[in-house]
Design a protein around this motif. Structure first.
Motif, PDB file in Angstrom:
ATOM      1  N   ALA A   1       0.818  -1.217   0.000  1.00  0.00           N
ATOM      2  CA  ALA A   1       0.000   0.000   0.000  1.00  0.00           C
ATOM      3  C   ALA A   1       0.851   1.266   0.000  1.00  0.00           C
ATOM      4  N   PHE A   2       2.166   1.123   0.084  1.00  0.00           N
ATOM      5  CA  PHE A   2       3.035   2.287   0.228  1.00  0.00           C
ATOM      6  C   PHE A   2       2.970   3.214  -0.985  1.00  0.00           C
ATOM      7  N   LEU A   3       3.148   2.677  -2.171  1.00  0.00           N
ATOM      8  CA  LEU A   3       3.146   3.512  -3.375  1.00  0.00           C
ATOM      9  C   LEU A   3       1.766   4.124  -3.660  1.00  0.00           C
ATOM     10  N   PRO A   4       0.669   3.343  -3.614  1.00  0.00           N
ATOM     11  CA  PRO A   4      -0.637   3.980  -3.827  1.00  0.00           C
ATOM     12  C   PRO A   4      -0.942   5.055  -2.779  1.00  0.00           C
ATOM     13  N   ALA A   5      -0.489   4.836  -1.553  1.00  0.00           N
ATOM     14  CA  ALA A   5      -0.722   5.835  -0.501  1.00  0.00           C
ATOM     15  C   ALA A   5       0.056   7.114  -0.776  1.00  0.00           C
ATOM     16  N   LEU A   6       1.290   6.977  -1.244  1.00  0.00           N
ATOM     17  CA  LEU A   6       2.074   8.170  -1.573  1.00  0.00           C
ATOM     18  C   LEU A   6       1.486   8.916  -2.770  1.00  0.00           C
TER      19      LEU A   6
ATOM     20  N   ALA B   1      -9.976   8.631  -4.925  1.00  0.00           N
ATOM     21  CA  ALA B   1     -10.965   7.564  -4.712  1.00  0.00           C
ATOM     22  C   ALA B   1     -10.407   6.202  -5.122  1.00  0.00           C
ATOM     23  N   ILE B   2      -9.738   6.146  -6.262  1.00  0.00           N
ATOM     24  CA  ILE B   2      -9.188   4.868  -6.725  1.00  0.00           C
ATOM     25  C   ILE B   2      -8.073   4.383  -5.793  1.00  0.00           C
ATOM     26  N   MET B   3      -7.184   5.277  -5.414  1.00  0.00           N
ATOM     27  CA  MET B   3      -6.092   4.878  -4.510  1.00  0.00           C
ATOM     28  C   MET B   3      -6.629   4.481  -3.138  1.00  0.00           C
ATOM     29  N   ALA B   4      -7.696   5.122  -2.685  1.00  0.00           N
ATOM     30  CA  ALA B   4      -8.297   4.738  -1.400  1.00  0.00           C
ATOM     31  C   ALA B   4      -8.825   3.311  -1.455  1.00  0.00           C
ATOM     32  N   LEU B   5      -9.444   2.943  -2.574  1.00  0.00           N
ATOM     33  CA  LEU B   5      -9.944   1.572  -2.703  1.00  0.00           C
ATOM     34  C   LEU B   5      -8.794   0.566  -2.796  1.00  0.00           C
ATOM     35  N   ILE B   6      -7.717   0.948  -3.459  1.00  0.00           N
ATOM     36  CA  ILE B   6      -6.557   0.059  -3.548  1.00  0.00           C
ATOM     37  C   ILE B   6      -5.934  -0.147  -2.159  1.00  0.00           C
ATOM     38  N   VAL B   7      -5.767   0.937  -1.412  1.00  0.00           N
ATOM     39  CA  VAL B   7      -5.203   0.820  -0.063  1.00  0.00           C
ATOM     40  C   VAL B   7      -6.147   0.017   0.835  1.00  0.00           C
ATOM     41  N   ALA B   8      -7.450   0.213   0.678  1.00  0.00           N
ATOM     42  CA  ALA B   8      -8.419  -0.572   1.465  1.00  0.00           C
ATOM     43  C   ALA B   8      -8.288  -2.054   1.157  1.00  0.00           C
ATOM     44  N   TRP B   9      -8.079  -2.396  -0.112  1.00  0.00           N
ATOM     45  CA  TRP B   9      -7.913  -3.802  -0.476  1.00  0.00           C
ATOM     46  C   TRP B   9      -6.650  -4.397   0.163  1.00  0.00           C
ATOM     47  N   PHE B  10      -5.566  -3.648   0.154  1.00  0.00           N
ATOM     48  CA  PHE B  10      -4.348  -4.139   0.798  1.00  0.00           C
ATOM     49  C   PHE B  10      -4.535  -4.260   2.308  1.00  0.00           C
TER      50      PHE B  10
END
Length: 112
Positions: free
Chosen positions: A14-19, A45-54
Motif C-alpha cells: 500500500a506504500f506507493l498507492p498511498a504516496l 478515490a481509486i487509490m483509497a480503494l486500492i489501499v483498502a484492499w491491501f
C-alpha cells in the motif's frame, strides 16, 4: 549454535498507492473549484480503494473502514459538496492518513 527463527517476511504493497494519493491530495488544494479537481477526485478515490484492499489482505480492517469512507467522500461520480477551509484541512489530514497507512499496512509474502 542453534538456528534462530526468522521474522515473517512482509511487504508494504500500500506504500506507493498511498504516496500517490497523498501527493494528489496536497497538490489538489490549489485546484479546489477548478475543472482539474475532478482528476484529483478520481485519483484519491481509486487509490483509497486500492489501499483498502491491501488492508483487507493484511487483516487490518480498521484501515479498510477509513479508506472506504475516503473513497465515498472523494468519489467523482456523486461528489460530496464540501467547500471552504474544512475541505483544505480534510485534504491535509487524509494525506497524512494515507502516509501512515502506507507505512503500517504490511502483507505477508507468499512463496510460490
Amino acid at each position: 549454535m542453534p538456528a534462530q527463527p526468522s521474522a515473517p517476511q512482509t511487504t508494504r504493497p500500500a506504500f506507493l498507492p498511498a504516496l500517490i494519493a497523498a501527493a494528489a491530495l496536497l497538490s489538489g488544494i490549489p485546484l479546489l473549484g477548478a475543472d482539474w479537481f475532478l482528476l484529483i477526485r478520481f485519483i484519491v478515490a481509486i487509490m483509497a480503494l486500492i489501499v483498502a484492499w491491501f488492508a483487507v489482505q493484511a487483516s487490518q480492517w480498521w484501515w479498510t473502514v477509513v479508506f472506504f469512507a475516503v473513497a465515498i467522500v472523494w468519489n467523482p461520480i456523486f461528489p460530496v459538496p464540501v467547500e471552504g477551509p474544512w475541505w483544505i484541512v480534510a485534504h491535509v489530514v487524509v494525506a497524512a492518513l494515507f502516509a501512515v497507512a502506507g507505512a503500517l499496512i504490511r502483507v505477508p509474502l507468499t512463496r510460490t
